[in-house]
Design a protein around this motif. Sequence first.
Motif, mmCIF file in Angstrom:
data_model
loop_
_atom_site.group_PDB
_atom_site.id
_atom_site.type_symbol
_atom_site.label_atom_id
_atom_site.label_comp_id
_atom_site.label_asym_id
_atom_site.label_seq_id
_atom_site.Cartn_x
_atom_site.Cartn_y
_atom_site.Cartn_z
ATOM 1 N N THR A 55 -28.067 -58.216 20.141
ATOM 2 C CA THR A 55 -27.382 -57.098 19.484
ATOM 3 C C THR A 55 -26.384 -57.628 18.452
ATOM 4 O O THR A 55 -26.321 -57.142 17.329
ATOM 5 N N VAL A 56 -25.602 -58.657 18.857
ATOM 6 C CA VAL A 56 -24.616 -59.234 17.933
ATOM 7 C C VAL A 56 -25.341 -59.914 16.772
ATOM 8 O O VAL A 56 -24.927 -59.826 15.615
ATOM 9 N N MET A 57 -26.445 -60.574 17.088
ATOM 10 C CA MET A 57 -27.220 -61.274 16.049
ATOM 11 C C MET A 57 -27.703 -60.304 14.984
ATOM 12 O O MET A 57 -27.616 -60.587 13.793
ATOM 13 N N GLN A 58 -28.219 -59.167 15.430
ATOM 14 C CA GLN A 58 -28.782 -58.221 14.464
ATOM 15 C C GLN A 58 -27.697 -57.761 13.493
ATOM 16 O O GLN A 58 -27.923 -57.662 12.290
ATOM 17 N N LYS A 59 -26.497 -57.518 14.028
ATOM 18 C CA LYS A 59 -25.358 -57.088 13.185
ATOM 19 C C LYS A 59 -24.980 -58.208 12.197
ATOM 20 O O LYS A 59 -24.686 -57.959 11.034
ATOM 21 N N THR A 60 -25.031 -59.440 12.699
ATOM 22 C CA THR A 60 -24.628 -60.579 11.868
ATOM 23 C C THR A 60 -25.586 -60.792 10.695
ATOM 24 O O THR A 60 -25.170 -61.240 9.631
ATOM 25 N N VAL A 61 -26.864 -60.455 10.879
ATOM 26 C CA VAL A 61 -27.831 -60.615 9.783
ATOM 27 C C VAL A 61 -27.322 -59.855 8.563
ATOM 28 O O VAL A 61 -27.266 -60.383 7.451
ATOM 29 N N ARG A 62 -26.925 -58.606 8.776
ATOM 30 C CA ARG A 62 -26.491 -57.768 7.642
ATOM 31 C C ARG A 62 -25.259 -58.373 6.961
ATOM 32 O O ARG A 62 -25.161 -58.390 5.743
ATOM 33 N N GLU A 63 -24.316 -58.869 7.791
ATOM 34 C CA GLU A 63 -23.089 -59.438 7.206
ATOM 35 C C GLU A 63 -23.417 -60.643 6.314
ATOM 36 O O GLU A 63 -22.879 -60.773 5.223
ATOM 37 N N VAL A 64 -24.320 -61.500 6.797
ATOM 38 C CA VAL A 64 -24.663 -62.702 6.022
ATOM 39 C C VAL A 64 -25.427 -62.306 4.758
ATOM 40 O O VAL A 64 -25.167 -62.827 3.668
ATOM 41 N N PHE A 65 -26.339 -61.371 4.889
ATOM 42 C CA PHE A 65 -27.106 -60.929 3.721
ATOM 43 C C PHE A 65 -26.155 -60.361 2.664
ATOM 44 O O PHE A 65 -26.298 -60.639 1.478
ATOM 45 N N ASP A 66 -25.162 -59.573 3.114
ATOM 46 C CA ASP A 66 -24.213 -58.982 2.161
ATOM 47 C C ASP A 66 -23.382 -60.070 1.490
ATOM 48 O O ASP A 66 -23.199 -60.068 0.279
ATOM 49 N N ALA A 67 -22.893 -61.022 2.323
ATOM 50 C CA ALA A 67 -22.023 -62.069 1.774
ATOM 51 C C ALA A 67 -22.767 -62.947 0.779
ATOM 52 O O ALA A 67 -22.215 -63.363 -0.235
ATOM 53 N N LEU A 68 -24.028 -63.239 1.065
ATOM 54 C CA LEU A 68 -24.782 -64.157 0.200
ATOM 55 C C LEU A 68 -25.666 -63.417 -0.804
ATOM 56 O O LEU A 68 -26.371 -64.033 -1.587
ATOM 57 N N LYS A 69 -25.612 -62.097 -0.731
ATOM 58 C CA LYS A 69 -26.424 -61.239 -1.615
ATOM 59 C C LYS A 69 -27.904 -61.643 -1.573
ATOM 60 O O LYS A 69 -28.548 -61.818 -2.592
ATOM 61 N N VAL A 70 -28.402 -61.850 -0.363
ATOM 62 C CA VAL A 70 -29.837 -62.129 -0.211
ATOM 63 C C VAL A 70 -30.491 -60.926 0.454
ATOM 64 O O VAL A 70 -29.829 -60.107 1.092
ATOM 65 N N ASN A 71 -31.769 -60.812 0.246
ATOM 66 C CA ASN A 71 -32.493 -59.728 0.894
ATOM 67 C C ASN A 71 -33.884 -60.240 1.260
ATOM 68 O O ASN A 71 -34.844 -60.019 0.544
ATOM 69 N N ASP A 72 -33.948 -60.950 2.361
ATOM 70 C CA ASP A 72 -35.208 -61.571 2.766
ATOM 71 C C ASP A 72 -36.099 -60.508 3.425
ATOM 72 O O ASP A 72 -35.679 -59.874 4.403
ATOM 73 N N PRO A 73 -37.325 -60.287 2.881
ATOM 74 C CA PRO A 73 -38.200 -59.253 3.465
ATOM 75 C C PRO A 73 -38.524 -59.505 4.938
ATOM 76 O O PRO A 73 -38.939 -58.600 5.660
ATOM 77 N N VAL A 74 -38.298 -60.729 5.391
ATOM 78 C CA VAL A 74 -38.611 -61.064 6.777
ATOM 79 C C VAL A 74 -37.735 -60.245 7.753
ATOM 80 O O VAL A 74 -38.145 -59.952 8.877
ATOM 81 N N PHE A 75 -36.539 -59.842 7.287
ATOM 82 C CA PHE A 75 -35.655 -59.035 8.137
ATOM 83 C C PHE A 75 -36.285 -57.666 8.385
ATOM 84 O O PHE A 75 -36.248 -57.142 9.499
ATOM 85 N N GLU A 76 -36.890 -57.100 7.347
ATOM 86 C CA GLU A 76 -37.552 -55.799 7.492
ATOM 87 C C GLU A 76 -38.717 -55.925 8.479
ATOM 88 O O GLU A 76 -38.921 -55.061 9.333
ATOM 89 N N VAL A 77 -39.445 -57.027 8.382
ATOM 90 C CA VAL A 77 -40.561 -57.258 9.319
ATOM 91 C C VAL A 77 -40.001 -57.327 10.744
ATOM 92 O O VAL A 77 -40.541 -56.707 11.675
ATOM 93 N N ALA A 78 -38.871 -58.040 10.907
ATOM 94 C CA ALA A 78 -38.265 -58.185 12.244
ATOM 95 C C ALA A 78 -37.839 -56.829 12.789
ATOM 96 O O ALA A 78 -38.126 -56.491 13.947
ATOM 97 N N LEU A 79 -37.176 -56.027 11.950
ATOM 98 C CA LEU A 79 -36.698 -54.714 12.421
ATOM 99 C C LEU A 79 -37.864 -53.830 12.840
ATOM 100 O O LEU A 79 -37.833 -53.175 13.887
ATOM 101 N N GLN A 80 -38.916 -53.831 12.014
ATOM 102 C CA GLN A 80 -40.051 -52.955 12.337
ATOM 103 C C GLN A 80 -40.834 -53.472 13.546
ATOM 104 O O GLN A 80 -41.332 -52.693 14.348
ATOM 105 N N LEU A 81 -40.924 -54.788 13.652
ATOM 106 C CA LEU A 81 -41.618 -55.360 14.812
ATOM 107 C C LEU A 81 -40.867 -54.993 16.085
ATOM 108 O O LEU A 81 -41.467 -54.585 17.095
ATOM 109 N N GLU A 82 -39.551 -55.102 16.030
ATOM 110 C CA GLU A 82 -38.745 -54.744 17.198
ATOM 111 C C GLU A 82 -38.991 -53.278 17.566
ATOM 112 O O GLU A 82 -39.251 -52.956 18.734
ATOM 113 N N GLU A 83 -38.939 -52.419 16.562
ATOM 114 C CA GLU A 83 -39.093 -50.996 16.844
ATOM 115 C C GLU A 83 -40.469 -50.687 17.444
ATOM 116 O O GLU A 83 -40.581 -49.989 18.449
#
Length: 427
Positions: A316-344
Amino acid sequence: MTDTAKITLGDKTVDSPVLSGTVGPDVVDIRKFYAQTGAFTYDPGFTSTASCESKLTYIDGDEGVLLHRGYAIGDLAEHSSFMEVCYLLLNGELPTAEELEAFDNTITRHTMLHEQLATFYRGFRRDAHPMAVMCGVVGALSAFYHDSTDIQDPHQRMIASHRLIAKMPTIAAMAYKYSVGQPFIYPDNKLSYTGNFLRMTFGVPAEEYEVVPAVERALDRIFILHADHEQNASTSTVRLAGSSGANPFACIAAGIACLWGPAHGGANEAALNMLREIGRPERIPEYIARAKDKDDPFRLMGFGHRVYKNYDPRATVMQKTVREVFDALKVNDPVFEVALQLEEMALNDSYFIEKKLFPNVDFYSGVILSAIGFPTTMFTALFALARTVGWVAQWNEMISDPAQKIGRPRQLYTGPAHRPYVPVDQR
Ligand code: CMC
């Protein structure tokens, strides 16, 4: 609650004491069982066996609870720092401001490696896996720091523990530098534990390295999430190795070796590789079908846990941290979307629901580490770095425990019974 368990075996009934911890299931004490009955208990994989008494970490797998010395992992991840958690695990209590400063200072002053170890690195192939290098270099520390290998001396044990916690970032960063052919970067005492590790990994002598505070905080939190985890495979390996009286550096090298496997710490690397292989959300159903297929050895990496059967609070903490790092580094790796949808999708699938399979700590950690710039081969090395404090705390606890004995499991032997030797010309 009964305080003895009656176990009947043939015509013998023995009373085995039932021990209660602070929280968690009671434990049937079977230490005299073999002497009383002549039978062993059988528990491959230790699914029902408490191997030791411990005051360090508590997990309630059904409720998704993880406590370090009584403090919830979510609270530590939000409010604490990795240095503070290290102090807590080693000493049992949260430090005062002065104690924290003194501890931080001690760790900072142990971060350098014996210079000759740089030569040791040069013996490895450049394409060696960082975990192979870590196993070798950490094991070799005992050849360099003789003054902290007397395990009966609590002071030497503490020095070895501080050294291991302090040197692990240097060792891991050097493994990375060696693999990319860049010069090793010496530690910088002005930086935090985590900032220093980032600089030793990504800095180069040719220019100043700026630590990005959001990344430093995120990585520090990842370290907190991995600090200790009860009697998992690598921790049990450290305890087993230590039970023979082996020196701490050798024991931690054994823990690193065990952590490397894909069912344990290697899962973070395997999880990101899997997410990259899936690549696009449209391909997820194919992988879910493969994970459910009994004839296919494929498993969803970063899913499932021996103990957590509700959710892994670290995920749960990890998932939140992904967004913080993406925002700080201004990256948007499509792999995160795959992870979110796979989880769901997995969480809505009866196979995963019935088997109580949820994302574990490794499911999202790779996405974050990759965004920070770590290659997948470094992921498990980072896990080892962070888990070192748990290993040394557990090792210290074991050595100080008067009930400690050499770890020596028994077996159910199913090989041939005694048979006469047949000379080669008669076979
Ligand atoms: N994907 C598909 N099916 C799975 C998965 C998965 N990830 N994990 C477990 N199952 C199934 C498994 O096939 C078995 O089914 P059945 O009862 O029909 O034979 C059932 O769930 C129970 O699995 P198990 O292997 O008996 O459970 P275990 O407690 O021995 O294993 C585990 C736990 C973590 C090794 C396993 O869930 C796994 O291999 N997960 C993938 C690797 C992974 O993410 N590991 C990281 C663990 S967390 C970090 C750490 O502690 O290192």
